[in-house]
Design a protein around this motif. Structure first.
Motif, PDB file in Angstrom:
ATOM      1  N   ASN A   1       2.330   3.214  -1.831  1.00  0.00           N
ATOM      2  CA  ASN A   1       2.112   4.325  -2.759  1.00  0.00           C
ATOM      3  C   ASN A   1       0.710   4.915  -2.639  1.00  0.00           C
ATOM      4  OD1 ASN A   1       4.712   4.230  -3.936  1.00  0.00           O
ATOM      5  ND2 ASN A   1       4.078   2.449  -5.131  1.00  0.00           N
ATOM      6  N   MET A   2      -0.097   4.293  -1.816  1.00  0.00           N
ATOM      7  CA  MET A   2      -1.461   4.777  -1.640  1.00  0.00           C
ATOM      8  C   MET A   2      -1.499   5.863  -0.580  1.00  0.00           C
ATOM      9  SD  MET A   2      -3.633   1.265  -1.571  1.00  0.00           S
ATOM     10  CE  MET A   2      -4.907   2.096  -0.628  1.00  0.00           C
ATOM     11  N   LYS A   3      -2.524   6.690  -0.685  1.00  0.00           N
ATOM     12  CA  LYS A   3      -2.762   7.646   0.390  1.00  0.00           C
ATOM     13  C   LYS A   3      -3.926   7.151   1.221  1.00  0.00           C
ATOM     14  CE  LYS A   3      -0.536  11.773  -1.061  1.00  0.00           C
ATOM     15  NZ  LYS A   3      -0.609  13.238  -1.093  1.00  0.00           N
TER      16      LYS A   3
ATOM     17  N   MET B   1       0.805  -1.219   0.000  1.00  0.00           N
ATOM     18  CA  MET B   1       0.000   0.000   0.000  1.00  0.00           C
ATOM     19  C   MET B   1       0.835   1.265   0.000  1.00  0.00           C
ATOM     20  SD  MET B   1      -3.066  -0.580   2.692  1.00  0.00           S
ATOM     21  CE  MET B   1      -2.021  -0.209   4.100  1.00  0.00           C
TER      22      MET B   1
ATOM     23  N   ARG C   1       0.575   9.082   3.698  1.00  0.00           N
ATOM     24  CA  ARG C   1       1.039   7.983   2.858  1.00  0.00           C
ATOM     25  C   ARG C   1       1.299   6.790   3.762  1.00  0.00           C
ATOM     26  NH1 ARG C   1       6.159  10.598   0.663  1.00  0.00           N
ATOM     27  NH2 ARG C   1       5.935  11.507   2.709  1.00  0.00           N
TER      28      ARG C   1
END
Ligand SMILES: [Zn+2]
Length: 60
Positions: free
Chosen positions: A29-31, A27, A46
């Motif tokens: 790279n996910m916000k 995850m 992040r």
């Protein structure tokens, strides 16, 4: 439980998100939008700003 450091207050917040290291890496790279009880608002963080609670504390 996933924890993160609040960018505004600098305090550590425990989220209600349960995850493991592998998922956290996937995850990264996910916000995430997470509620902050210190600021009474939600922050976008992040996954790289989040960390996991150690499995167990050193026994004392
Ligand atoms: Zn905050």
């Amino acid at each position: 439980m996933l924890k993160y450091k609040c960018p505004r207050s600098g305090r550590v917040v425990t989220t209600s998100i349960e995850t493991d290291t592998v998922t956290l890496l996937e995850m990264r790279n996910m916000k995430l939008s997470v509620w902050c009880p210190h600021c009474w608002t939600s922050h976008q963080i992040r996954a790289t700003d989040a960390f996991l609670e150690p499995m167990q504390q050193a026994a004392e």
